[in-house]
Design a protein around this motif. Structure first.
Motif, PDB file in Angstrom:
ATOM      1  N   ILE A 188      -0.624  11.950  10.505  1.00  0.00           N
ATOM      2  CA  ILE A 188      -1.475  10.762  10.638  1.00  0.00           C
ATOM      3  C   ILE A 188      -0.757   9.533  10.111  1.00  0.00           C
ATOM      4  O   ILE A 188      -0.865   8.444  10.678  1.00  0.00           O
ATOM      5  CB  ILE A 188      -2.803  10.990   9.879  1.00  0.00           C
ATOM      6  CG1 ILE A 188      -3.591  12.107  10.540  1.00  0.00           C
ATOM      7  CG2 ILE A 188      -3.629   9.728   9.823  1.00  0.00           C
ATOM      8  CD1 ILE A 188      -4.186  11.741  11.849  1.00  0.00           C
ATOM      9  N   SER A 189       0.010   9.673   9.009  1.00  0.00           N
ATOM     10  CA  SER A 189       0.681   8.503   8.442  1.00  0.00           C
ATOM     11  C   SER A 189       1.751   7.970   9.377  1.00  0.00           C
ATOM     12  O   SER A 189       2.219   6.861   9.210  1.00  0.00           O
ATOM     13  CB  SER A 189       1.281   8.847   7.081  1.00  0.00           C
ATOM     14  OG  SER A 189       2.000  10.035   7.167  1.00  0.00           O
ATOM     15  N   ARG A 190       2.151   8.774  10.399  1.00  0.00           N
ATOM     16  CA  ARG A 190       3.095   8.278  11.387  1.00  0.00           C
ATOM     17  C   ARG A 190       2.390   7.913  12.691  1.00  0.00           C
ATOM     18  O   ARG A 190       3.015   7.853  13.742  1.00  0.00           O
ATOM     19  CB  ARG A 190       4.162   9.340  11.694  1.00  0.00           C
ATOM     20  CG  ARG A 190       5.195   9.445  10.594  1.00  0.00           C
ATOM     21  CD  ARG A 190       5.972  10.756  10.736  1.00  0.00           C
ATOM     22  NE  ARG A 190       6.942  10.915   9.697  1.00  0.00           N
ATOM     23  CZ  ARG A 190       6.655  11.158   8.414  1.00  0.00           C
ATOM     24  NH1 ARG A 190       5.403  11.248   8.038  1.00  0.00           N
ATOM     25  NH2 ARG A 190       7.618  11.289   7.517  1.00  0.00           N
ATOM     26  N   ASN A 191       1.074   7.709  12.638  1.00  0.00           N
ATOM     27  CA  ASN A 191       0.305   7.253  13.803  1.00  0.00           C
ATOM     28  C   ASN A 191       0.328   8.211  14.981  1.00  0.00           C
ATOM     29  O   ASN A 191       0.316   7.796  16.131  1.00  0.00           O
ATOM     30  CB  ASN A 191       0.810   5.877  14.289  1.00  0.00           C
ATOM     31  CG  ASN A 191       0.151   4.777  13.498  1.00  0.00           C
ATOM     32  OD1 ASN A 191      -0.881   4.989  12.889  1.00  0.00           O
ATOM     33  ND2 ASN A 191       0.763   3.614  13.522  1.00  0.00           N
TER      34      ASN A 191
ATOM     35  N   GLU B   5     -10.755  10.660   6.579  1.00  0.00           N
ATOM     36  CA  GLU B   5     -10.690   9.789   5.399  1.00  0.00           C
ATOM     37  C   GLU B   5      -9.265   9.479   5.038  1.00  0.00           C
ATOM     38  O   GLU B   5      -8.480  10.375   4.742  1.00  0.00           O
ATOM     39  CB  GLU B   5     -11.348  10.492   4.217  1.00  0.00           C
ATOM     40  CG  GLU B   5     -12.788  10.128   4.102  1.00  0.00           C
ATOM     41  CD  GLU B   5     -13.339  10.465   2.730  1.00  0.00           C
ATOM     42  OE1 GLU B   5     -14.448  10.966   2.695  1.00  0.00           O
ATOM     43  OE2 GLU B   5     -12.618  10.240   1.751  1.00  0.00           O
ATOM     44  N   HIS B   6      -8.910   8.212   5.069  1.00  0.00           N
ATOM     45  CA  HIS B   6      -7.534   7.822   4.829  1.00  0.00           C
ATOM     46  C   HIS B   6      -7.557   6.491   4.108  1.00  0.00           C
ATOM     47  O   HIS B   6      -8.427   5.663   4.358  1.00  0.00           O
ATOM     48  CB  HIS B   6      -6.825   7.709   6.180  1.00  0.00           C
ATOM     49  CG  HIS B   6      -5.357   7.572   6.084  1.00  0.00           C
ATOM     50  ND1 HIS B   6      -4.522   8.595   5.706  1.00  0.00           N
ATOM     51  CD2 HIS B   6      -4.557   6.507   6.341  1.00  0.00           C
ATOM     52  CE1 HIS B   6      -3.289   8.173   5.724  1.00  0.00           C
ATOM     53  NE2 HIS B   6      -3.267   6.911   6.109  1.00  0.00           N
ATOM     54  N   ILE B   7      -6.598   6.283   3.231  1.00  0.00           N
ATOM     55  CA  ILE B   7      -6.542   4.991   2.528  1.00  0.00           C
ATOM     56  C   ILE B   7      -5.561   4.124   3.275  1.00  0.00           C
ATOM     57  O   ILE B   7      -4.464   4.580   3.583  1.00  0.00           O
ATOM     58  CB  ILE B   7      -6.063   5.221   1.083  1.00  0.00           C
ATOM     59  CG1 ILE B   7      -6.862   6.391   0.561  1.00  0.00           C
ATOM     60  CG2 ILE B   7      -6.181   3.995   0.241  1.00  0.00           C
ATOM     61  CD1 ILE B   7      -6.847   6.800  -0.779  1.00  0.00           C
TER      62      ILE B   7
ATOM     63  N   ASN C 108     -10.525   4.354   7.099  1.00  0.00           N
ATOM     64  CA  ASN C 108     -10.753   5.629   7.772  1.00  0.00           C
ATOM     65  C   ASN C 108     -10.294   5.533   9.215  1.00  0.00           C
ATOM     66  O   ASN C 108     -10.394   4.488   9.852  1.00  0.00           O
ATOM     67  CB  ASN C 108     -12.243   5.990   7.744  1.00  0.00           C
ATOM     68  CG  ASN C 108     -12.698   6.344   6.354  1.00  0.00           C
ATOM     69  OD1 ASN C 108     -11.885   6.539   5.478  1.00  0.00           O
ATOM     70  ND2 ASN C 108     -14.008   6.417   6.171  1.00  0.00           N
ATOM     71  N   ILE C 109      -9.777   6.651   9.728  1.00  0.00           N
ATOM     72  CA  ILE C 109      -9.205   6.647  11.077  1.00  0.00           C
ATOM     73  C   ILE C 109     -10.131   7.426  12.000  1.00  0.00           C
ATOM     74  O   ILE C 109     -10.605   8.503  11.644  1.00  0.00           O
ATOM     75  CB  ILE C 109      -7.822   7.306  11.055  1.00  0.00           C
ATOM     76  CG1 ILE C 109      -6.933   6.531  10.110  1.00  0.00           C
ATOM     77  CG2 ILE C 109      -7.229   7.352  12.447  1.00  0.00           C
ATOM     78  CD1 ILE C 109      -5.506   6.846  10.252  1.00  0.00           C
TER      79      ILE C 109
ATOM     80  N   LEU D 292     -18.050   5.204   8.429  1.00  0.00           N
ATOM     81  CA  LEU D 292     -17.575   4.593   9.659  1.00  0.00           C
ATOM     82  C   LEU D 292     -17.853   3.102   9.573  1.00  0.00           C
ATOM     83  O   LEU D 292     -18.983   2.688   9.362  1.00  0.00           O
ATOM     84  CB  LEU D 292     -18.336   5.211  10.831  1.00  0.00           C
ATOM     85  CG  LEU D 292     -18.009   4.715  12.225  1.00  0.00           C
ATOM     86  CD1 LEU D 292     -16.633   5.153  12.626  1.00  0.00           C
ATOM     87  CD2 LEU D 292     -19.030   5.271  13.198  1.00  0.00           C
ATOM     88  N   SER D 293     -16.802   2.263   9.726  1.00  0.00           N
ATOM     89  CA  SER D 293     -17.040   0.835   9.635  1.00  0.00           C
ATOM     90  C   SER D 293     -17.620   0.331  10.948  1.00  0.00           C
ATOM     91  O   SER D 293     -17.513   0.978  11.983  1.00  0.00           O
ATOM     92  CB  SER D 293     -15.721   0.115   9.339  1.00  0.00           C
ATOM     93  OG  SER D 293     -14.876   0.236  10.454  1.00  0.00           O
ATOM     94  N   THR D 294     -18.220  -0.881  10.917  1.00  0.00           N
ATOM     95  CA  THR D 294     -18.921  -1.339  12.119  1.00  0.00           C
ATOM     96  C   THR D 294     -17.949  -1.695  13.248  1.00  0.00           C
ATOM     97  O   THR D 294     -18.267  -1.500  14.418  1.00  0.00           O
ATOM     98  CB  THR D 294     -19.813  -2.556  11.823  1.00  0.00           C
ATOM     99  OG1 THR D 294     -19.172  -3.338  10.824  1.00  0.00           O
ATOM    100  CG2 THR D 294     -21.169  -2.115  11.317  1.00  0.00           C
ATOM    101  N   GLU D 295     -16.717  -2.223  12.915  1.00  0.00           N
ATOM    102  CA  GLU D 295     -15.811  -2.530  14.043  1.00  0.00           C
ATOM    103  C   GLU D 295     -15.351  -1.244  14.699  1.00  0.00           C
ATOM    104  O   GLU D 295     -15.184  -1.168  15.925  1.00  0.00           O
ATOM    105  CB  GLU D 295     -14.518  -3.254  13.640  1.00  0.00           C
ATOM    106  CG  GLU D 295     -14.587  -4.352  12.647  1.00  0.00           C
ATOM    107  CD  GLU D 295     -14.360  -3.815  11.271  1.00  0.00           C
ATOM    108  OE1 GLU D 295     -15.321  -3.874  10.493  1.00  0.00           O
ATOM    109  OE2 GLU D 295     -13.243  -3.335  10.975  1.00  0.00           O
ATOM    110  N   ASP D 296     -15.129  -0.188  13.877  1.00  0.00           N
ATOM    111  CA  ASP D 296     -14.735   1.098  14.462  1.00  0.00           C
ATOM    112  C   ASP D 296     -15.832   1.610  15.377  1.00  0.00           C
ATOM    113  O   ASP D 296     -15.571   2.176  16.431  1.00  0.00           O
ATOM    114  CB  ASP D 296     -14.482   2.134  13.355  1.00  0.00           C
ATOM    115  CG  ASP D 296     -13.127   1.938  12.722  1.00  0.00           C
ATOM    116  OD1 ASP D 296     -12.931   2.409  11.605  1.00  0.00           O
ATOM    117  OD2 ASP D 296     -12.273   1.299  13.376  1.00  0.00           O
TER     118      ASP D 296
END
Lengths: 281, 230
Positions: free
Chosen positions: A18-21, A202-204, A207-208, A248-252
């Motif tokens: 995940i850290s490498r997209n 969950e990622h700092i 969140n992805i 979950l954020s609203t833009e996501d």
């Protein structure tokens, strides 16, 4: 070597990707897996469809029966869906009565199909207060690799679209029912609901959101049942469910709605092409 | 005499086959990703899936010096003509699971995995006669796909009896229509390479003079199936 690392330390293995997209199977975060649809595989069922979303495989078989409508709703038929998560499909499921997870999935699929009003239950009634069709849709999961709700919805909608109801004659005086299986009429379907699952990892710092998670990704994102499920019905938004899991954020959330709409258009295209090709044959 | 209409005057059966012809068999290994071994087998219109998990650690109550083989036979609700209300847990499925376990335990090298368990799950998607035989054949293929050591392949076949102009003509691989027409059905699960029988079952009346020919026809069917699926 990588397989052993995946077993011993699954979260670090996942984090490294995940850290490498990128995701462990090479997809980007927004990509969904290929969808394959096949119809009329089971000749003993009145209609059937087999769907593969990546590796997740679901087979739907429809059986028709006749019954007396309920007294309080004398002109509605019945549509009963049932999802079976067999121990065959994954080592997570043990033999025995349906687990909690299976019941939840059953409920979600049933709610999506009933609330989309794709079938008017009044079309299933043959004789007021005497005779109605009962449509049993049995979904059997053969391979559980995540996003099982998506595969179930595609399977049940495809088989309903290919279902042909035999004509029934009912003699009111003798109460005799005659079913003519040679003269079959298709069922009227309004709309085509398509569900898309998303996992939230969950990622700092943020969140992805992963579209169409596989079983391993679902586990990393908070376990089975923590997915976000979005439904679109022919360009109209028709449902969203999220039971627990990460924030979950609203833009996501806005982004997932747009993504689900595009995916639903692709899936509709697959279903229509499959049915058209079968008719041409 | 039972079954006078199972063979027509030209010697053809109800579905157009000759008495010693098997139905068309198609099979594929490794169809699923989750189980350790899986197989899909079609015998005519009977479609069966098999999945094998294991060998893995046995649950505490089942530890023993040889491997514990756990089978579950389940029929999909849409597999038969009438909708089947109880896919598993009813008496017929439990009997089939037990028969499967007995036939497959005879073939697996059980002494190699003490205190372990092998799970075999069978799902019948469409049943058109001979579902037990297709299940045994599919389970053998799934065990091969999982890499479980076997003494020999297990193949199962059914055989029946019909009469043509007064001469007995044993039929191979009975379908659902022939079963329902009231013929005798003998089911045999054998290890064809060693010629031994793991399981044999018949619950109809058959004169003992004819039993040998029906049995040898079924054993021949098992050998043919083994050649086909390997």
């Amino acid at each position: 070597m990588a397989e052993i690392f995946k077993h011993i330390y699954p979260s670090k293995y996942f984090n490294d990707y995940i850290s490498r997209n990128v995701r462990p199977d090479g997809r980007k975060f927004d990509e969904h897996r290929d969808v394959k649809v096949n119809i009329n595989a089971i000749t003993s069922a009145d209609a059937s469809a087999a769907v593969k979303c990546g590796n997740s495989t679901v087979v739907c078989g429809i059986k028709l029966e006749l019954a007396k409508p309920k007294a309080e709703e004398p002109d509605t038929g019945f549509l009963i869906s049932n999802v079976e998560l067999l121990p065959l499909c994954s080592s997570k499921f043990r033999p025995g009565p349906p687990s909690d997870h299976a019941q939840v999935i059953n409920n979600i699929v049933s709610d999506i199909v009933m609330n989309s009003k794709c079938i008017d239950l009044k079309d299933l009634c043959l004789v007021h207060d005497k005779l109605a069709w009962v449509v049993y849709c049995d979904l059997v999961c053969l391979d559980y690799d995540g996003s099982i709700v998506d595969a179930c919805i595609v399977a049940i909608m495809t088989s309903l679209k290919t279902l042909l109801l035999p004509s029934v004659s009912f003699d009111a005086e003798t109460e005799e029912v005659k079913v003519d299986t040679s003269a079959r009429l298709p069922l009227k379907i309004h709309g085509l609901p398509v569900a898309t699952s998303f996992g939230i990892y969950e990622h700092i710092p943020r969140n992805i959101v992963l579209a169409d998670p596989s079983a391993y990704e679902e586990e990393m994102c908070g376990g089975v049942g923590a997915n976000l499920i979005v439904c679109w019905n022919k360009g109209l938004f028709c449902g969203i469910q999220k039971f627990g899991g990460s924030n979950l954020s609203t833009e996501d959330e806005k982004r997932t709605l747009v993504l689900a709409k595009e995916i639903s258009k692709l899936v509709e295209g697959v279903i229509e092409t499959c049915i058209k090709n079968d008719k041409v044959k | 005499m039972p079954g006078p209409d199972l063979l027509s005057s030209q010697g053809l059966r109800l579905d157009g086959r000759r008495p010693n012809e098997l139905r068309r068999i198609r099979c594929k290994l490794g169809v699923f990703t989750q189980p350790d071994g899986s197989a899909y087998l079609e015998q005519g219109n009977t479609k069966v899936l098999a999945a094998v998990y294991g060998p893995h650690q046995a649950s505490k109550s089942k530890r023993s010096e040889t491997v514990v083989v756990n089978c579950q036979y389940s029929m999909a609700t849409f597999s038969t003509g009438e909708r089947k209300n109880r896919p598993r847990g009813d008496r017929k499925s439990q009997e089939m699971s037990l028969h499967l376990r007995q036939a497959l335990t005879a073939a697996i090298k059980t002494e190699l995995y003490p205190r372990s368990q092998i799970d075999i799950y069978i799902e019948v998607l469409q049943a058109d006669g001979g579902a037990y035989c297709a299940s045994v054949n599919a389970a053998t293929l799934a065990l091969v796909d999982a890499g479980v050591p076997l003494r020999a392949y297990v193949c199962a076949c059914t055989a029946s009896m019909a009469w043509q102009d007064g001469d007995p003509a044993p039929l191979l691989d009975v379908g659902h229509v022939e079963e329902a027409a009231g013929g005798v059905v003998l089911t045999v699960a054998s290890l064809p390479s060693t010629g031994s029988i793991a399981l044999m079952e018949m619950s109809h009346r058959l004169h003992s003079d004819y039993f040998e020919s029906v049995l040898s026809r079924a054993m021949q069917g098992c050998r043919d199936i083994e050649v086909n699926i390997t």
